[in-house]
Design a protein around this motif. Structure first.
Motif, PDB file in Angstrom:
ATOM      1  N   ILE A  37       0.074  -7.371   1.913  1.00 10.18           N
ATOM      2  CA  ILE A  37      -0.305  -5.952   1.560  1.00 10.18           C
ATOM      3  C   ILE A  37       0.565  -5.572   0.352  1.00 10.18           C
ATOM      4  O   ILE A  37       1.949  -5.870   0.676  1.00 10.18           O
ATOM      5  CB  ILE A  37      -0.078  -4.878   2.763  1.00 10.18           C
ATOM      6  N   PRO A  38       0.316  -4.967  -0.664  1.00 12.61           N
ATOM      7  CA  PRO A  38       1.121  -4.900  -1.789  1.00 12.61           C
ATOM      8  C   PRO A  38       2.323  -3.691  -1.264  1.00 12.61           C
ATOM      9  O   PRO A  38       2.071  -2.758  -0.630  1.00 12.61           O
ATOM     10  CB  PRO A  38       0.415  -4.206  -2.923  1.00 12.61           C
ATOM     11  N   ARG A  39       3.589  -4.058  -1.750  1.00 19.32           N
ATOM     12  CA  ARG A  39       4.544  -2.775  -1.389  1.00 19.32           C
ATOM     13  C   ARG A  39       4.281  -1.540  -1.137  1.00 19.32           C
ATOM     14  O   ARG A  39       4.279  -0.830  -0.490  1.00 19.32           O
ATOM     15  CB  ARG A  39       5.903  -3.077  -2.452  1.00 19.32           C
ATOM     16  N   GLY A  40       3.854  -1.234  -2.433  1.00 18.20           N
ATOM     17  CA  GLY A  40       3.264   0.325  -2.554  1.00 18.20           C
ATOM     18  C   GLY A  40       2.413   0.724  -1.586  1.00 18.20           C
ATOM     19  O   GLY A  40       2.152   1.907  -1.410  1.00 18.20           O
ATOM     20  N   MET A  41       1.385   0.080  -1.137  1.00 15.62           N
ATOM     21  CA  MET A  41       0.499   0.261  -0.157  1.00 15.62           C
ATOM     22  C   MET A  41       0.978   0.276   1.195  1.00 15.62           C
ATOM     23  O   MET A  41       0.011   0.977   2.067  1.00 15.62           O
ATOM     24  CB  MET A  41      -0.652  -0.858  -0.540  1.00 15.62           C
ATOM     25  N   ALA A  42       2.081  -0.293   1.689  1.00 14.84           N
ATOM     26  CA  ALA A  42       2.162  -0.736   2.929  1.00 14.84           C
ATOM     27  C   ALA A  42       2.678   0.647   3.826  1.00 14.84           C
ATOM     28  O   ALA A  42       1.974   0.562   5.082  1.00 14.84           O
ATOM     29  CB  ALA A  42       3.829  -1.411   3.041  1.00 14.84           C
ATOM     30  N   ASP A  43       2.959   1.463   3.097  1.00 14.02           N
ATOM     31  CA  ASP A  43       3.144   2.809   3.973  1.00 14.02           C
ATOM     32  C   ASP A  43       1.647   3.519   4.265  1.00 14.02           C
ATOM     33  O   ASP A  43       1.704   4.437   5.144  1.00 14.02           O
ATOM     34  CB  ASP A  43       3.954   3.873   3.486  1.00 14.02           C
TER      35      ASP A  43
END
Ligand code: ADP
Ligand code: ZN
Ligand code: ZN
Length: 841
Positions: A37-43
């Protein structure tokens, strides 16, 4: 059930850990796939949400996947790829559904991706086939990268392109999903799934006679003038057969659906065009209602005393038991009882699912329900467009629809607070999906789902399946019975017509006994309607040469071809193969090529001959292919302008007509003697259900005539006496003696291969291995099915019977799967395919 681990991420430091998601991909591979999962999407990613991922060699495919698990351990033996895009802010699939997917994959021995594929309407699955279109509002070309510009140039030239096509245009090594995602972000393109189409009313084109010809005199002049133009005359005659303007000029106003007249032959199409040009006919358009007349709202329904008592008994049983069988005879008003219970469940704040067999859902019942529940009710039907299905899905998530009436696949809807599930006509075999996997039974899946959500289940039928009735007898389900028809109508009188005797006395006319012809005649005089049932479509099932015995056979399947007169062709009902009707015998050249046997089309034809002034309609697969064709036939029959309805088992299901007082049944023996252990049960169900269409209104005693060569068969006697219990006692004994369901579970394995020897070899090996482990009483076969070759594949069946008690069914299934995998990976047996059907019907 564990709750979603939505908050998993907050416990980690997002900068230091790489996140992974295990995804369900809609492909037949028995595992989950781990993606990064890309960083920005993790949350933002939640379990149950959809994501888009690249797939395949060189990332050339695009798939929509569902997040099943979130964690932070990279896969051991492959490099995880990145998720491209997150489609849902909130889970689209809830935790019950994820559990259901897993359970179904295990129980029905298939892949979880196959379950997902069937569960989600395709509008929720962007795939390589999804379409991308240029956004006409886009005007910031300076923002584009070089790759994007190339794609956009192509997209401007065409109305739309699929992901696949774009992938090819973009060339190798390009992550097409990422590229399209970026274009979507820049508002340069639109992916079809995201276009929110409003509900567009459907228009139907109709035609009617020019008002000049409504008058009888003028009409006769017209017909005379057309004497010299037989094709045009035929078109006008066809119109008059459907709309008898000569008898009642007012009928012309409503006209006729154009497609009915055209009957898809080109000749009549061009003749019709000419007639319109010459102002004999005029065309006009009307809005086609999604369902027939929903205008008249219904007030409070008042249950009859019997219904009231049944409803109370059901509620009382529900206090102690989660599942109740509601055994109510045809016409007893089960639907009214359901409505009452649904209202109560909704008032209590829970969700309700009402399952119906496919065909019953298209019209009458939905109209009745809509009068009560209006647009608070969602309708989930396979003839609906995908958009409409996505609407219902999202409506369940948002709470807009607390109540959904739907077909088999409605069990997949994202309910999370079910209070009541109704499975109407629970004996219906169409609740079982045959193809593709998962080969699930919607009733059984509904029972599972209800169990998890602690919902009550009401199984309703006039002719319960033996399995269900057995559970009720064992006390595992509650049982409530209703033996009175609504409004003091009585069950029809059923008479057996001995066709052997009539043949001896030479009183048969083709397929019709004199008794049936007389009854039809009388019904016409009384202006009452008749229903005729023959469970075989087409004109006749065989075509044969009298001189050399040649029979028309399908080149791909081991069956005879059915003759279809209307389209003048021979058709295979298994693979769809079509060919022209030979005028001479292809083997010996003889002209004596004859048809043998009869289907609905031939009956329709003969009825027109015996009763030339009557109006006959036919309802079978061939006349109901168009989206609303089924509803149209029903509405026409309901309007009373049709005297007789001929049909296959389609007409046996749930139809409710006021004016039907006669039902004629052909070829009952063929149903009864079908080589299957369920044939007796099936015949009882089918014949009782179709009989139940007659005499549904008080004061109109119905009659049913069953044509048979052997009136003394015990099953027929039971049908006459409406003796379900007698049938049950006899059948259940036999099931027990031979260890068939409900005493065992069946798993059918079908081995297929274009080479008969290979197919047989694989089947024999599989069967031997299974017999070794499970014992010869549990494994039957291999055996060639009735139709031993379909679409050029030779079939061999193996039937496995597993007792319901004291056997670890999971272990047995795992063992079967292992043996199958052995065979599928055996080099010598490559390309053998094996279909697994758990709880086969
Ligand atoms: P079943 O499904 O048991 O065969 P239906 O529910 O179709 O029977 O009911 C048969 C017919 O009787 C329907 O036309 C229905 O509208 C009518 N009917 C049944 N109960 C009532 C009632 N309480 N009030 C008015 N009409 C009823
Ligand atoms: Zn011949
Ligand atoms: Zn075929």
């Amino acid at each position: 059930m564990e709750n979603q681990a939505n908050t998993l991420f907050t416990s980690f430091d997002a900068d230091e850990v790489t996140f992974f998601a295990d995804l369900i991909l809609p492909i037949p591979v028995p595992k989950l796939f781990t993606y990064r999962i890309p960083r920005g999407m993790a949350d933002l990613v939640k379990i149950g949400a959809r994501v888009i991922v690249p797939f395949g060699k060189k990332n050339s495919r695009v798939l929509t996947a569902i997040v099943a698990r979130l964690h932070n351990s990279p896969p051991a033996n492959y490099q995880a790829r990145y998720v491209t895009e997150l489609l849902d802010e909130y889970p689209l699939v809830n935790s019950y559904q994820l559990e259901l997917f897993r359970w179904m994959a295990e129980y029905y021995m298939c892949c979880v991706g196959e379950v997902m594929n069937v569960a989600l309407p395709s509008g929720l699955k962007i795939s390589s086939q999804s379409k991308v279109q240029f956004n006409p509002d886009f005007d910031y070309p300076e923002l584009l990268t070089e790759h994007e510009e190339i794609l956009l140039t192509e997209l401007k030239k065409q109305p739309a392109l699929t992901y696949d096509e774009l992938s090819r245009l973009a060339g190798e090594g390009v992550n097409i999903a990422a590229l399209i995602k970026s274009l979507v972000g820049k508002k340069a393109v639109i992916v079809f799934e995201e276009i929110r189409e409003k509900y567009v009313p459907k228009m139907i084109r109709k035609i009617r006679l020019h008002p000049n010809y409504e008058e009888r005199e003028q009409l006769l002049v017209l017909l005379q003038r057309l004497e010299k133009l037989p094709k045009q005359q035929e078109v006008v005659m066809r119109y008059l057969r459907h709309v008898p303007v000569q008898h009642n000029p007012a009928l012309n106003q409503k006209g006729l659906d154009k497609t009915i007249l055209n009957q898809d032959d080109e000749l009549s199409q061009s003749s019709l065009q000419t007639l319109v040009k010459n102002a004999v006919f005029e065309t006009f358009e009307v809005i086609q209602p999604r369902f027939a007349d929903t205008s008249a709202p219904q007030g409070e329904i008042r249950l009859t005393e019997h219904q009231q008592r049944a409803a109370e008994q059901i509620m009382t049983r529900f206090d102690q038991q989660n599942i109740v069988l509601f055994h109510g005879i045809t016409g007893s008003g089960k639907t009214e009882v359901y409505i009452h219970l649904i209202q109560q469940a909704l008032a209590g704040g829970s969700q309700v699912l009402y399952l119906l067999p496919e065909i019953a859902l298209t019209t009458q019942i939905v109209v009745r329900l809509q009068r009560v529940f209006g647009d608070k009710m969602g309708i989930y039907h396979s003839k609906f467009s995908d958009n409409e299905r996505v609407e219902v899905w999202k409506g369940v998530v948002s709470g807009q629809y607390q109540f959904v009436v739907g077909v088999r696949s409605a069990v997949f809807l994202p309910f999370d607070n079910l209070g009541l599930v109704i499975v109407d006509e629970e004996h219906e075999t169409s609740y079982k999906q045959h193809d593709p996997a998962p080969r699930y039974h919607a009733r059984d899946v509904a029972l599972m789902m209800a169990h998890w959500q602690q919902a009550k289940v009401l199984l309703g039928s006039a002719t319960p399946s033996l399995e269900t009735y057995y559970q009720a007898k064992q006390g595992r389900y509650g049982l409530v019975e209703l033996h009175h028809r609504f409004g003091d109508a009585t069950l029809p009188t059923i008479l057996l017509i001995d066709t052997k005797q009539e043949k001896r006395q030479k009183t048969m006319k083709n397929e019709f006994s004199s008794a049936l012809l007389d009854a039809l005649e009388m019904n016409l005089e009384r202006k009452e309607q008749s229903i005729l049932f023959q469970n075989r479509r087409g004109y006749s099932p065989y075509m044969q040469c009298e001189d050399c015995d040649w029979t028309a056979e399908c080149p791909n399947c081991a069956v005879s071809l059915t003759y279809h007169q209307r389209d003048a062709e021979l058709r295979c009902h298994y693979c769809g193969h079509k060919e022209a009707v030979p005028r001479l015998c292809p083997t010996c050249g003889s002209t004596k090529v004859k048809t043998i046997g009869f289907g609905t089309e031939k009956l329709e034809d003969q009825l027109q001959v015996y009763f030339p002034s009557s109006r006959v309609l036919r309802m079978d697969l061939d006349t109901t292919r168009a989206k609303d064709a089924y509803g149209q036939i029903i509405r026409e029959f309901e309007s009373g302008s049709v005297d007789m309805l001929v049909g296959t088992q389609m007409i046996t299901k749930g139809l409710d007509f006021d004016n039907v007082s006669l039902v004629g049944i052909f070829d009952a023996d063929r149903l009864i003697h079908f080589p299957d252990f369920r044939a007796t049960e099936r015949s009882f169900q089918m014949l009782t259900q179709v009989s139940g269409r007659a005499g549904r209104r008080a004061g109109r005693q119905g009659t049913v005539l069953i044509q048979t060569a052997n009136p003394h068969q015990s099953i027929l006697q039971k049908i006459i006496q409406n003796d379900y219990k007698g049938l049950y006692e006899e059948e259940i004994q036999e099931r027990q003696d031979f260890n068939y369901p409900p005493f065992s579970r069946l798993i059918k394995l079908t081995v297929r291969h274009p080479d008969k020897a290979i197919s047989q070899q694989a089947a024999e090996r599989l069967c031997a291995e299974l017999t070794d482990a499970l014992g010869s009483t549990r494994v039957l076969g291999p055996e060639q099915p009735l139709v031993e070759r379909i679409r050029n594949q030779f079939l061999f069946d193996i039937l496995i019977k597993i007792e319901r008690e004291k056997v670890n069914i999971k272990a047995v299934k795992a063992y079967i799967q292992d043996r199958i995998n052995d065979i599928l990976t055996d080099k010598g047996l490559r390309q053998v395919s094996i279909v697994i059907d758990v709880d086969c019907l």
